[in-house]
Design a protein around this motif. Structure first.
Motif, PDB file in Angstrom:
ATOM      1  N   ASP A 149      43.209  21.995   8.658  1.00  0.00           N
ATOM      2  CA  ASP A 149      42.988  23.440   8.567  1.00  0.00           C
ATOM      3  C   ASP A 149      43.047  24.167   9.907  1.00  0.00           C
ATOM      4  N   SER A 150      43.212  23.437  10.999  1.00  0.00           N
ATOM      5  CA  SER A 150      43.228  24.038  12.332  1.00  0.00           C
ATOM      6  C   SER A 150      44.641  24.090  12.897  1.00  0.00           C
ATOM      7  N   ASP A 151      44.822  24.995  13.841  1.00  0.00           N
ATOM      8  CA  ASP A 151      46.108  25.091  14.538  1.00  0.00           C
ATOM      9  C   ASP A 151      46.206  24.051  15.647  1.00  0.00           C
ATOM     10  N   ALA A 152      45.062  23.653  16.194  1.00  0.00           N
ATOM     11  CA  ALA A 152      45.018  22.676  17.288  1.00  0.00           C
ATOM     12  C   ALA A 152      43.619  22.081  17.355  1.00  0.00           C
ATOM     13  N   THR A 153      43.520  20.899  17.982  1.00  0.00           N
ATOM     14  CA  THR A 153      42.239  20.215  18.137  1.00  0.00           C
ATOM     15  C   THR A 153      41.999  19.897  19.606  1.00  0.00           C
ATOM     16  N   LEU A 154      40.821  20.266  20.083  1.00  0.00           N
ATOM     17  CA  LEU A 154      40.379  19.942  21.432  1.00  0.00           C
ATOM     18  C   LEU A 154      39.294  18.875  21.322  1.00  0.00           C
ATOM     19  N   ILE A 155      39.558  17.708  21.887  1.00  0.00           N
ATOM     20  CA  ILE A 155      38.626  16.584  21.842  1.00  0.00           C
ATOM     21  C   ILE A 155      38.035  16.410  23.231  1.00  0.00           C
ATOM     22  N   LEU A 156      36.723  16.609  23.343  1.00  0.00           N
ATOM     23  CA  LEU A 156      36.013  16.460  24.610  1.00  0.00           C
ATOM     24  C   LEU A 156      35.188  15.185  24.543  1.00  0.00           C
ATOM     25  N   TYR A 157      35.202  14.411  25.626  1.00  0.00           N
ATOM     26  CA  TYR A 157      34.473  13.142  25.611  1.00  0.00           C
ATOM     27  C   TYR A 157      34.137  12.698  27.023  1.00  0.00           C
ATOM     28  N   LEU A 158      33.310  11.686  27.107  1.00  0.00           N
ATOM     29  CA  LEU A 158      33.008  10.960  28.342  1.00  0.00           C
ATOM     30  C   LEU A 158      33.214   9.492  28.024  1.00  0.00           C
ATOM     31  N   ARG A 194      47.885  28.590  22.052  1.00  0.00           N
ATOM     32  CA  ARG A 194      47.348  29.819  21.459  1.00  0.00           C
ATOM     33  C   ARG A 194      46.845  29.621  20.023  1.00  0.00           C
ATOM     34  N   PRO A 195      45.928  28.691  19.814  1.00  0.00           N
ATOM     35  CA  PRO A 195      45.451  28.458  18.445  1.00  0.00           C
ATOM     36  C   PRO A 195      44.598  29.612  17.924  1.00  0.00           C
ATOM     37  N   GLU A 196      44.878  30.029  16.722  1.00  0.00           N
ATOM     38  CA  GLU A 196      44.016  31.003  16.040  1.00  0.00           C
ATOM     39  C   GLU A 196      42.729  30.306  15.597  1.00  0.00           C
ATOM     40  N   THR A 197      42.880  29.083  15.067  1.00  0.00           N
ATOM     41  CA  THR A 197      41.740  28.266  14.657  1.00  0.00           C
ATOM     42  C   THR A 197      41.761  27.001  15.491  1.00  0.00           C
ATOM     43  N   LEU A 198      40.699  26.819  16.272  1.00  0.00           N
ATOM     44  CA  LEU A 198      40.584  25.663  17.162  1.00  0.00           C
ATOM     45  C   LEU A 198      39.508  24.723  16.638  1.00  0.00           C
ATOM     46  N   ASN A 199      39.902  23.477  16.399  1.00  0.00           N
ATOM     47  CA  ASN A 199      38.967  22.426  16.008  1.00  0.00           C
ATOM     48  C   ASN A 199      38.426  21.797  17.292  1.00  0.00           C
ATOM     49  N   VAL A 200      37.103  21.750  17.431  1.00  0.00           N
ATOM     50  CA  VAL A 200      36.472  21.144  18.603  1.00  0.00           C
ATOM     51  C   VAL A 200      35.751  19.886  18.134  1.00  0.00           C
ATOM     52  N   ALA A 201      36.054  18.764  18.772  1.00  0.00           N
ATOM     53  CA  ALA A 201      35.515  17.483  18.323  1.00  0.00           C
ATOM     54  C   ALA A 201      35.165  16.606  19.513  1.00  0.00           C
ATOM     55  N   GLY A 202      34.364  15.585  19.236  1.00  0.00           N
ATOM     56  CA  GLY A 202      33.985  14.631  20.263  1.00  0.00           C
ATOM     57  C   GLY A 202      32.783  13.828  19.816  1.00  0.00           C
ATOM     58  N   PRO A 203      32.218  13.050  20.716  1.00  0.00           N
ATOM     59  CA  PRO A 203      31.127  12.154  20.346  1.00  0.00           C
ATOM     60  C   PRO A 203      29.856  12.890  19.913  1.00  0.00           C
ATOM     61  N   ARG A 204      29.093  12.204  19.107  1.00  0.00           N
ATOM     62  CA  ARG A 204      27.782  12.715  18.709  1.00  0.00           C
ATOM     63  C   ARG A 204      26.781  12.466  19.825  1.00  0.00           C
ATOM     64  N   GLU A 205      25.697  13.182  19.785  1.00  0.00           N
ATOM     65  CA  GLU A 205      24.690  13.120  20.834  1.00  0.00           C
ATOM     66  C   GLU A 205      24.094  11.718  21.000  1.00  0.00           C
ATOM     67  N   SER A 206      23.857  10.998  19.912  1.00  0.00           N
ATOM     68  CA  SER A 206      23.219   9.680  20.017  1.00  0.00           C
ATOM     69  C   SER A 206      24.102   8.652  20.728  1.00  0.00           C
ATOM     70  N   SER A 207      25.407   8.812  20.642  1.00  0.00           N
ATOM     71  CA  SER A 207      26.296   7.852  21.301  1.00  0.00           C
ATOM     72  C   SER A 207      26.649   8.282  22.720  1.00  0.00           C
ATOM     73  N   CYS A 208      26.313   9.519  23.060  1.00  0.00           N
ATOM     74  CA  CYS A 208      26.634  10.041  24.390  1.00  0.00           C
ATOM     75  C   CYS A 208      25.588  11.101  24.756  1.00  0.00           C
ATOM     76  N   PRO A 209      24.369  10.657  25.097  1.00  0.00           N
ATOM     77  CA  PRO A 209      23.289  11.610  25.378  1.00  0.00           C
ATOM     78  C   PRO A 209      23.675  12.657  26.427  1.00  0.00           C
ATOM     79  N   GLY A 210      23.399  13.917  26.111  1.00  0.00           N
ATOM     80  CA  GLY A 210      23.700  15.024  27.008  1.00  0.00           C
ATOM     81  C   GLY A 210      25.056  15.664  26.788  1.00  0.00           C
ATOM     82  N   ILE A 211      25.876  15.085  25.913  1.00  0.00           N
ATOM     83  CA  ILE A 211      27.237  15.597  25.702  1.00  0.00           C
ATOM     84  C   ILE A 211      27.232  17.000  25.085  1.00  0.00           C
ATOM     85  N   GLU A 212      26.239  17.299  24.248  1.00  0.00           N
ATOM     86  CA  GLU A 212      26.213  18.618  23.608  1.00  0.00           C
ATOM     87  C   GLU A 212      26.066  19.718  24.660  1.00  0.00           C
TER      88      GLU A 212
END
Length: 163
Positions: free
Chosen positions: A78-87, A129-147
């Motif tokens: 459903d998104s135009d693009a996905t941005l995956i942020l991680y450590l 230039r995504p109209e709808t951007l999907n933002v994804a990455g690790p959950r807090e429990s697997s990467c404390p402080g990521i949020e």
């Protein structure tokens, strides 16, 4: 060298979506709310998240499945693009998101959170230039402080003194 090159104008997406999980997902939703953008996305049936239920302040749509992968795929579709942020390194649902973006031939950027990535992501967003951007990455429990780190990063990405 400036983190915000003057020749790169980052257009705000109309909408930011995620799966509603703790960590990077919620950072994306919180930044959308802070910036006055539409937000939402698909979450598992029952609004399932590692901390119980996805809070009602997030405008999520419940998927018919209580499993995480179906909602992940629907958000990519459903998104135009996905941005995956991680450590660290890509794994679990974060790696699945990248594979699903590739499968559906959707633009995706995987980005380790650090100051050197700011210019790269700003240029990518300006190009895609995504109209709808999907933002994804690790959950807090697997990467404390990521949020918190992801929210600060996204605020910097979308900051523009001329807005």
């Amino acid at each position: 060298m400036s983190l915000f090159p003057s020749d790169v104008v980052v257009p705000l997406p109309r909408r930011i979506v995620s799966g509603g999980q703790t960590g990077v997902d919620r950072a994306g939703l919180d930044v959308a709310i802070d910036l006055g953008l539409e937000h939402g996305g698909w979450c598992p049936a029952g609004r399932l998240a590692e901390d119980g239920r996805v809070p009602s302040r997030y405008h999520m749509t419940e998927h018919r499945s209580p499993m995480y992968p179906p909602r992940t795929e629907q958000n990519v579709i459903d998104s135009d693009a996905t941005l995956i942020l991680y450590l660290g390194k890509l794994s679990g649902g974060t790696l699945l998101t990248k594979r699903l973006a590739d499968k559906h031939r959707k633009p995706a950027m995987t980005l380790k959170l650090n100051s050197e990535s700011m210019d790269r992501v700003r240029r990518w967003l300006a190009d895609v230039r995504p109209e709808t951007l999907n933002v994804a990455g690790p959950r807090e429990s697997s990467c404390p402080g990521i949020e918190r780190s992801a929210a600060e990063f996204l605020h910097q990405v979308f900051s523009d003194p001329n807005r």
